[in-house]
Scaffold this active site. Structure first.
Site, short mmCIF file in Angstrom:
data_model
loop_
_atom_site.label_atom_id
_atom_site.label_comp_id
_atom_site.label_asym_id
_atom_site.label_seq_id
_atom_site.Cartn_x
_atom_site.Cartn_y
_atom_site.Cartn_z
N ASN A 168 0.88 -1.17 0.00
CA ASN A 168 0.00 0.00 0.00
C ASN A 168 0.93 1.22 0.00
O ASN A 168 1.44 1.61 1.04
CB ASN A 168 -0.88 -0.06 1.25
CG ASN A 168 -1.80 1.13 1.38
OD1 ASN A 168 -1.76 2.05 0.57
ND2 ASN A 168 -2.62 1.12 2.42
N ARG B 167 -2.48 -2.05 -3.48
CA ARG B 167 -3.66 -1.21 -3.33
C ARG B 167 -3.54 -0.09 -4.35
O ARG B 167 -2.56 0.66 -4.34
CB ARG B 167 -3.69 -0.63 -1.92
CG ARG B 167 -4.87 0.27 -1.71
CD ARG B 167 -4.83 0.86 -0.32
NE ARG B 167 -6.07 1.57 -0.07
CZ ARG B 167 -6.33 2.17 1.08
NH1 ARG B 167 -5.46 2.12 2.07
NH2 ARG B 167 -7.47 2.80 1.25
N HIS C 70 -12.25 3.58 -0.25
CA HIS C 70 -12.21 2.66 0.91
C HIS C 70 -12.88 1.32 0.58
O HIS C 70 -13.32 0.60 1.48
CB HIS C 70 -12.89 3.26 2.16
CG HIS C 70 -12.08 4.32 2.83
ND1 HIS C 70 -12.63 5.45 3.39
CD2 HIS C 70 -10.74 4.42 3.05
CE1 HIS C 70 -11.68 6.21 3.91
NE2 HIS C 70 -10.52 5.61 3.70
N ARG D 280 -8.65 16.50 5.97
CA ARG D 280 -9.49 16.87 4.83
C ARG D 280 -10.84 17.41 5.32
O ARG D 280 -11.36 16.93 6.33
CB ARG D 280 -9.74 15.64 3.95
CG ARG D 280 -8.55 15.26 3.09
CD ARG D 280 -8.76 13.93 2.39
NE ARG D 280 -7.95 12.89 3.00
CZ ARG D 280 -8.08 11.59 2.77
NH1 ARG D 280 -9.00 11.16 1.93
NH2 ARG D 280 -7.30 10.72 3.36
N GLU E 80 -7.60 -4.40 5.13
CA GLU E 80 -7.51 -4.19 3.68
C GLU E 80 -6.44 -5.10 3.07
O GLU E 80 -6.60 -5.61 1.95
CB GLU E 80 -7.19 -2.72 3.39
CG GLU E 80 -8.38 -1.82 3.71
CD GLU E 80 -8.00 -0.41 4.10
OE1 GLU E 80 -7.15 -0.24 5.01
OE2 GLU E 80 -8.53 0.54 3.53
#
Ligand code: ADP
Length: 397
Positions: free
Chosen positions: A9, A90, A178, A238, A376
């Protein structure tokens, strides 16, 4: 020695990795991270019995390409794990083309590179690592697993902006992100909810990045992130949902450039911007500063509003699942969000919530509330093994 699948990732300042046995076992042999790339690089491992020092020093000018290649060499030479036989990545954006993981070849890479403008802060780093591996190890199979793919089941209304059609025609759509985390949770639901797993479930992935996904039949129906990973919930840095007029105001009235606006929206806003203290929820929870409290309250207020909107997309609510760093660990945030959802039949068992138990809803309440750890890397490892297995059958080995 067994052969291994490496899961990568690769982000703008870090490389997270995990090594899985290529056979059936789903437990990683090793997990680790290179953080602070470009500034203050640090290599950490969480695998039992491995010494991170064997990786050696990392210079501040080492980039994602060098470090990815070095990581492969280190795995082969300095660990006794066995040869790497496949790499699963990813990849943040699969556009409209990729609705499932794919084996990477030159054509795939070209298609993914064309999507870079849609995820400029993530996709270039994902692809840089893929290219670096391909250049050094051209025969090593690489698989791309997409954050957008899980949301391909969404209907047209969930994907459209109310803009002139020509924007949708050039790919300005709500994609959602996601997806690897949501895929993992969707796979876990039957074990915890039985038949209700296929009901109306909202999954709240609350980490540094944060989003929610409305699922029905364990498929994505709607999600809070849109064209980019900026939309929706308040995040660490964010801003989440923002009146687009604010961007015009920043540009016209405040004379800010696109790069300056991007920096404000992606790096200076969210929990950090509102608190003026930190993007890290733990730090804010430990602070007595009223601005920290307000940042937490805004995070939870907006989370509850977003969740309620997703319930409208689903036409009801059978379960909420909290996951990721904040969702899995912060009883206070879960409580503050759920207190606003009482009218939806959401009610917490305070002791179970404080204990971070799996089931935290009050017995007999209309809506189940679960806390499930996400993984993940596990989803990427599974997909990589599946595609490698399929490749072997197809080529008759
Ligand atoms: P990423 O999106 O980088 O993968 P994570 O899922 O690791 O992020 O989540 C990081 C967030 O989780 C941070 O805001 C951190 O403060 C928060 N977090 C982790 N543990 C706790 C905890 N015990 N209480 C509150 N927040 C926590």
């Amino acid at each position: 020695m067994t052969s291994i699948i490496l899961v990568l990732n690769v982000g703008s300042s870090s490389i997270k990795f995990a090594a899985y046995p290529a056979g059936g076992n789903e437990t990683p042999m090793l997990r680790g991270k290179i953080a602070g790339i470009g500034t203050d690089p640090r290599f950490t491992l969480s695998g039992a019995g491995m010494d991170a020092a064997t990786f050696g020093p990392i210079s501040a000018d080492a980039g994602q390409e060098d470090l990815t290649v070095r990581l492969l060499r280190w795995l082969d030479a300095d660990t006794a794990l066995g040869p790497v036989v496949g790499v699963g990545h990813r990849v943040v954006h699969g556009g409209t083309e990729f609705s499932a993981p794919v084996r990477i070849d030159a054509r795939v890479l070209e298609t993914l590179a064309a999507l870079e403008p849609l995820a400029p802060l993530h996709q270039p780093f994902n692809l840089a690592a893929i290219r670096a591996v391909a250049a050094r190890h051209p025969d090593l199979p690489q698989i791309a697993c997409f954050d957008t793919a899980f949301h391909q089941s969404q209907g047209e209304l969930a994907r459209l902006f109310a803009l002139p059609r020509r924007f949708a025609a050039r790919g300005v759509l709500r994609y959602g992100f996601h997806g690897l985390s949501y895929e993992f949770i969707a796979g876990e639901l039957p074990r915890h909810l039985g038949d209700r797993a296929d009901g109306r479930v909202v999954v709240a992935h609350l980490g540094n990045g944060a989003s929610m996904c409305a699922m029905h039949g364990r498929k994505s129906v709607a999600t809070s992130m849109g064209f980019t990973a900026l939309d929706g919930l308040v995040m660490g840095r964010r801003c989440g949902t923002l009146d687009a007029g604010v961007v015009l105001y920043m540009q016209r009235e405040m004379g800010m450039s696109a790069d300056e606006i991007e920096d404000v929206l992606y790096r200076q806003s969210g929990l950090l911007g509102v608190s003026g203290i930190s993007p890290d929820m733990r730090v804010l929870e430990d602070s007595d500063d009223p601005k920290a409290r307000e940042a937490i309250d805004l995070f939870c207020y907006r989370a509850a509003m977003t969740l309620a909107g997703l319930v409208a997309a689903l036409g009801g609510l059978d379960a909420i699942v909290f996951t990721a760093g904040i969702g899995e660990n912060s009883a206070r945030i879960r409580r503050l969000i759920c207190e606003r959802l009482d009218w939806l039949g959401v009610s917490l068992d305070p002791d179970a919530n404080t204990a971070n138990a799996t089931r935290i809803g009050k017995a007999g309440s209309r809506c189940d509330v679960l806390v499930l750890p996400t993984d993940e890397e596990c989803v990427i490892a599974r997909s990589t093994k599946r595609l490698l297995g399929a490749g072997r059958l197809a080529s008759g080995h």
